[in-house]
Scaffold this motif. Structure first.
Motif, PDB file in Angstrom:
ATOM      1  N   MET A 189      -2.923   5.280  -4.361  1.00 25.70           N
ATOM      2  CA  MET A 189      -3.608   6.423  -3.746  1.00 25.70           C
ATOM      3  C   MET A 189      -4.827   5.953  -2.953  1.00 25.70           C
ATOM      4  O   MET A 189      -5.065   6.392  -1.821  1.00 25.70           O
ATOM      5  CB  MET A 189      -4.029   7.407  -4.840  1.00 25.70           C
ATOM      6  CG  MET A 189      -2.851   8.114  -5.517  1.00 25.70           C
ATOM      7  SD  MET A 189      -3.357   9.194  -6.869  1.00 25.70           S
ATOM      8  CE  MET A 189      -4.300  10.415  -5.977  1.00 25.70           C
ATOM      9  N   VAL A 190      -5.579   5.015  -3.535  1.00 24.13           N
ATOM     10  CA  VAL A 190      -6.743   4.472  -2.814  1.00 24.13           C
ATOM     11  C   VAL A 190      -6.282   3.750  -1.556  1.00 24.13           C
ATOM     12  O   VAL A 190      -6.841   3.923  -0.457  1.00 24.13           O
ATOM     13  CB  VAL A 190      -7.537   3.524  -3.737  1.00 24.13           C
ATOM     14  CG1 VAL A 190      -8.639   2.811  -2.956  1.00 24.13           C
ATOM     15  CG2 VAL A 190      -8.135   4.308  -4.894  1.00 24.13           C
ATOM     16  N   LEU A 191      -5.240   2.918  -1.723  1.00 26.10           N
ATOM     17  CA  LEU A 191      -4.729   2.174  -0.581  1.00 26.10           C
ATOM     18  C   LEU A 191      -4.190   3.106   0.495  1.00 26.10           C
ATOM     19  O   LEU A 191      -4.363   2.869   1.692  1.00 26.10           O
ATOM     20  CB  LEU A 191      -3.618   1.226  -1.048  1.00 26.10           C
ATOM     21  CG  LEU A 191      -2.991   0.334   0.035  1.00 26.10           C
ATOM     22  CD1 LEU A 191      -4.043  -0.558   0.661  1.00 26.10           C
ATOM     23  CD2 LEU A 191      -1.862  -0.504  -0.550  1.00 26.10           C
ATOM     24  N   GLY A 192      -3.522   4.200   0.058  1.00 28.67           N
ATOM     25  CA  GLY A 192      -2.976   5.149   1.023  1.00 28.67           C
ATOM     26  C   GLY A 192      -4.069   5.806   1.848  1.00 28.67           C
ATOM     27  O   GLY A 192      -3.942   5.962   3.062  1.00 28.67           O
ATOM     28  N   VAL A 193      -5.171   6.187   1.176  1.00 29.56           N
ATOM     29  CA  VAL A 193      -6.291   6.800   1.907  1.00 29.56           C
ATOM     30  C   VAL A 193      -6.877   5.811   2.909  1.00 29.56           C
ATOM     31  O   VAL A 193      -7.126   6.147   4.074  1.00 29.56           O
ATOM     32  CB  VAL A 193      -7.362   7.282   0.910  1.00 29.56           C
ATOM     33  CG1 VAL A 193      -8.612   7.731   1.651  1.00 29.56           C
ATOM     34  CG2 VAL A 193      -6.813   8.421   0.060  1.00 29.56           C
ATOM     35  N   LEU A 194      -7.088   4.557   2.448  1.00 30.92           N
ATOM     36  CA  LEU A 194      -7.634   3.551   3.355  1.00 30.92           C
ATOM     37  C   LEU A 194      -6.693   3.269   4.517  1.00 30.92           C
ATOM     38  O   LEU A 194      -7.113   3.089   5.656  1.00 30.92           O
ATOM     39  CB  LEU A 194      -7.907   2.258   2.573  1.00 30.92           C
ATOM     40  CG  LEU A 194      -9.032   2.329   1.535  1.00 30.92           C
ATOM     41  CD1 LEU A 194      -9.123   1.024   0.764  1.00 30.92           C
ATOM     42  CD2 LEU A 194     -10.370   2.632   2.202  1.00 30.92           C
ATOM     43  N   PHE A 195      -5.383   3.250   4.205  1.00 31.93           N
ATOM     44  CA  PHE A 195      -4.414   2.986   5.272  1.00 31.93           C
ATOM     45  C   PHE A 195      -4.420   4.117   6.312  1.00 31.93           C
ATOM     46  O   PHE A 195      -4.365   3.875   7.517  1.00 31.93           O
ATOM     47  CB  PHE A 195      -3.016   2.841   4.680  1.00 31.93           C
ATOM     48  CG  PHE A 195      -1.947   2.601   5.704  1.00 31.93           C
ATOM     49  CD1 PHE A 195      -1.173   3.653   6.163  1.00 31.93           C
ATOM     50  CD2 PHE A 195      -1.729   1.334   6.215  1.00 31.93           C
ATOM     51  CE1 PHE A 195      -0.193   3.447   7.105  1.00 31.93           C
ATOM     52  CE2 PHE A 195      -0.759   1.124   7.172  1.00 31.93           C
ATOM     53  CZ  PHE A 195       0.016   2.183   7.623  1.00 31.93           C
ATOM     54  N   LEU A 196      -4.485   5.368   5.825  1.00 27.30           N
ATOM     55  CA  LEU A 196      -4.506   6.499   6.753  1.00 27.30           C
ATOM     56  C   LEU A 196      -5.747   6.458   7.641  1.00 27.30           C
ATOM     57  O   LEU A 196      -5.683   6.731   8.843  1.00 27.30           O
ATOM     58  CB  LEU A 196      -4.444   7.813   5.971  1.00 27.30           C
ATOM     59  CG  LEU A 196      -3.103   8.136   5.305  1.00 27.30           C
ATOM     60  CD1 LEU A 196      -3.217   9.411   4.482  1.00 27.30           C
ATOM     61  CD2 LEU A 196      -2.007   8.282   6.346  1.00 27.30           C
ATOM     62  N   GLY A 198      -7.491   3.753   8.444  1.00 25.42           N
ATOM     63  CA  GLY A 198      -7.321   2.663   9.408  1.00 25.42           C
ATOM     64  C   GLY A 198      -6.296   2.990  10.465  1.00 25.42           C
ATOM     65  O   GLY A 198      -6.455   2.655  11.649  1.00 25.42           O
ATOM     66  N   PHE A 199      -5.225   3.668  10.028  1.00 26.36           N
ATOM     67  CA  PHE A 199      -4.174   4.032  10.982  1.00 26.36           C
ATOM     68  C   PHE A 199      -4.690   5.029  12.010  1.00 26.36           C
ATOM     69  O   PHE A 199      -4.397   4.926  13.210  1.00 26.36           O
ATOM     70  CB  PHE A 199      -2.993   4.628  10.203  1.00 26.36           C
ATOM     71  CG  PHE A 199      -1.797   4.916  11.050  1.00 26.36           C
ATOM     72  CD1 PHE A 199      -1.420   6.225  11.338  1.00 26.36           C
ATOM     73  CD2 PHE A 199      -1.026   3.884  11.573  1.00 26.36           C
ATOM     74  CE1 PHE A 199      -0.320   6.491  12.115  1.00 26.36           C
ATOM     75  CE2 PHE A 199       0.076   4.142  12.355  1.00 26.36           C
ATOM     76  CZ  PHE A 199       0.434   5.452  12.629  1.00 26.36           C
ATOM     77  N   ALA A 200      -5.480   5.999  11.544  1.00 29.27           N
ATOM     78  CA  ALA A 200      -6.036   6.988  12.467  1.00 29.27           C
ATOM     79  C   ALA A 200      -6.973   6.320  13.477  1.00 29.27           C
ATOM     80  O   ALA A 200      -6.944   6.627  14.678  1.00 29.27           O
ATOM     81  CB  ALA A 200      -6.776   8.069  11.680  1.00 29.27           C
ATOM     82  N   ALA A 201      -7.796   5.380  12.969  1.00 29.17           N
ATOM     83  CA  ALA A 201      -8.708   4.682  13.881  1.00 29.17           C
ATOM     84  C   ALA A 201      -7.939   3.859  14.906  1.00 29.17           C
ATOM     85  O   ALA A 201      -8.286   3.830  16.094  1.00 29.17           O
ATOM     86  CB  ALA A 201      -9.654   3.793  13.069  1.00 29.17           C
ATOM     87  N   ALA A 202      -6.863   3.187  14.442  1.00 28.09           N
ATOM     88  CA  ALA A 202      -6.063   2.378  15.362  1.00 28.09           C
ATOM     89  C   ALA A 202      -5.381   3.258  16.408  1.00 28.09           C
ATOM     90  O   ALA A 202      -5.311   2.902  17.593  1.00 28.09           O
ATOM     91  CB  ALA A 202      -5.024   1.580  14.579  1.00 28.09           C
ATOM     92  N   ILE A 203      -4.883   4.440  15.977  1.00 29.44           N
ATOM     93  CA  ILE A 203      -4.206   5.335  16.923  1.00 29.44           C
ATOM     94  C   ILE A 203      -5.175   5.817  18.007  1.00 29.44           C
ATOM     95  O   ILE A 203      -4.843   5.824  19.199  1.00 29.44           O
ATOM     96  CB  ILE A 203      -3.600   6.536  16.165  1.00 29.44           C
ATOM     97  CG1 ILE A 203      -2.373   6.087  15.369  1.00 29.44           C
ATOM     98  CG2 ILE A 203      -3.202   7.646  17.138  1.00 29.44           C
ATOM     99  CD1 ILE A 203      -1.748   7.186  14.551  1.00 29.44           C
TER     100      ILE A 203
END
Length: 555
Positions: A189-196, A198-203
């Motif tokens: 869950m922590v990793l998923g939040v961090l990934f989202l 990071g993914f949003a920033a990359a997008i």
């Protein structure tokens, strides 16, 4: 933006931006989950040896108890000797468990428990050695019978204690695994939040870069494509000193558009494409008659072009086949608009049929009116042959061609359901060849294989058409005797089989006599489950084997 004058550099900028965000997420995920690796390593080196060792311990004592029971039941000292031989393995494994238990903190099983188990086990084994001479005694005294009963009870108590230890260790490992699962879930869950994040920033970053360096130039190219589609004049591209690949594409497209005005595609060019297609092309008119065919179609069906043009489409399909080329099915194609690889049976000019795949679609004019139907036919004879061979291999024994275990259990399930539904009787006949090992040892496996094939042929000749003969493996066969009027009918057929297989086997100048031990179980008297019927017929077969072979026994 002069540094990004090529499309490659622009794409790399976008990719590196996205990879940067992804790399940050991966690094965080690595540190979040590094502790989980430690937990799994601890589980592998501590609890897993305990659990697997306890299960092996339970298996040894279970097999040992079964051999002792069979030894006292059948008077076989060899079985008792086999059971005694397992003592060393049991004690060694028990000692290993003590070592593993000592290496684990808060183990649910203590060394003291295991030492008590070892002490009791050795005491029971000493009693087994004392009772061994009584195995061959037919008339036991009351004292001997009492001691044997006591020994049996002690055996089962030991088995229950080992089973309890195995269960406790399994539950403890499950408890540890459940704790690890909860920990992993929280980490994910922590990793998923961090990934989202990071993914949003990359997008957002990629979108900004792509809009400036890629989307805007490509939009200008797209505008020219739409002009060409609509028949308007193309807008000349803007020439600059640092034209990138997109600018070069715009220039090339504009040049192509100018040339396209002066070029046309000839009918001969299209005909050459059609003639060289690998599949058979069939073009139908709106009235579902053949309008055009390719050379490959003529080769497939054996017709000349004049014989096909103007004929109804279902001329190419078998009369009894619900073909996609029938008028009713073609109407369905018109409603759907497209069909892919519909299987059908085609018929050639010589009347021979072959399987084919048909793919087709409807063609409409600019006003939406149906122009025709275009279809491709591909001969799938080799494909169907390969499929049938795979089915044969999956359901039949490769040596004898008889049904294998998979097909046997499928037919046995259907026979069982049919017997239950219609209150019918059937039987299982379990066969084991006598003296077959002598053939393999003295004449070789090639002769042994020939004997198995001949046995299979004889069984097929001896039995009825609706009976099933299957090879269980090695020199064992199982027969389903269907639709019996009475259990005695099974005995008649079993006698016929035993007598038939006792006839000599001749291979050139070599003659060898086999025997067969058979066991019979009857549905529903001997059971209503497949496993029960097989087990009882197998047990009855062993009674025949122990009686000297070449005979049969009922369960």
């Amino acid at each position: 933006m002069a540094r990004f004058s090529s499309i490659r550099s622009k794409i790399w900028l976008c990719v590196l931006t996205a990879l940067g965000g992804f790399f940050v997420s991966v690094v965080v995920g690595f540190y979040v989950n590094i502790s989980q690796y430690s937990h799994l390593s601890h589980l592998q080196t501590s609890y897993w040896p305990l659990v697997s060792g306890s299960e092996k311990l339970h298996d040894i004592i279970k097999r040992q108890n079964n051999r002792y029971e069979d030894a006292f039941l059948f008077g076989e000292q060899d079985l008792a000797q086999q059971s005694i031989a397992m003592q060393v393995s049991f004690v060694d494994l028990l000692d290993d468990l003590m070592i593993w238990v000592q290496s684990i903190d808060n183990s649910p099983v203590t060394v003291k428990n295991l030492l008590m188990l070892k002490r009791d086990y050795i005491r029971v084994m000493r009693l087994a050695v004392e009772l061994r001479p009584t195995i061959v005694i037919e008339d036991l005294s009351l004292e001997q019978q009492r001691r044997i009963q006591e020994f049996g009870q002690l055996q089962h108590d030991l088995q229950a204690r080992v089973e309890e230890i195995s269960l406790v260790l399994n539950n403890e490992m499950i408890k540890v695994i459940e704790g690890d699962k909860k920990r992993v879930l929280s980490h994910l869950m922590v990793l998923g939040v961090l990934f989202l994040l990071g993914f949003a920033a990359a997008i957002l970053t990629v979108n900004r870069v792509a809009s400036t360096l890629l989307v805007a130039p490509l939009s200008r190219v797209l505008a020219n494509v739409r002009r060409l589609e609509s028949g308007y004049e193309l807008e000349p591209p803007t020439l600059t000193a640092d034209n990138d690949e997109i600018a070069q594409l715009a220039i090339a497209f504009w040049g192509m558009g100018e040339k396209l005005k002066r070029t046309t595609v000839s009918k001969r060019y299209v005909d050459n494409i059609i003639s060289n297609m690998s599949g058979g092309l069939v073009v139908l008119k709106p009235d579902l008659t053949i309008d055009k065919v390719s050379q490959q179609t003529l080769k497939l069906f054996g017709y000349s072009e004049d014989e096909l043009i103007g004929q109804p489409a279902d001329l190419l399909s078998a009369l009894d086949d619900d073909s996609i080329l029938s008028p009713e099915r073609l109407e369905e194609l018109l409603n759907v608009g497209l069909v892919k690889q519909a299987e059908m049976t085609c018929v050639g000019r010589d009347g021979l049929t072959f399987p084919a795949h048909f793919s087709g679609s409807a063609m409409y004019g600019e006003d939406g009116e149906l122009i025709g139907i275009i279809g491709i036919l591909n001969d799938i004879t080799e494909l169907k042959k390969a499929q049938n061979e795979l089915i044969q291999m999956a359901h039949h024994d490769s040596l004898t061609g008889l049904p294998n275990r998979n097909l046997l259990f499928d037919r046995l399930e259907r026979t069982l359901q049919d017997a239950k539904r219609h209150n019918r009787t059937f039987a299982l006949l379990y066969l084991d060849l006598d003296r077959f090992k002598e053939i393999n040892d003295t004449m070789g496996h090639d002769v042994g294989d020939m004997v198995l094939k001949e046995v299979s042929n004889r069984l097929l000749q001896l039995l009825r058409a609706d009976d099933t003969v299957a090879r269980m493996g090695g020199d064992e066969f199982l027969i389903i005797l269907n639709a019996l009027q009475s259990p005695e009918d099974a005995g008649v057929l079993a006698k016929k089989v035993v007598e038939g297989l006792c006839e000599p086997f001749s291979f050139g100048t070599i003659e060898h006599r086999l025997g067969v031990s058979a066991g019979i179980s009857i549905f529903p008297q001997d059971g209503t489950a497949i496993e029960t019927l097989i087990k009882k017929s197998d047990s009855a077969m062993y009674v025949s084997k122990n009686s000297g072979g070449s005979c049969f026994n009922f369960s």
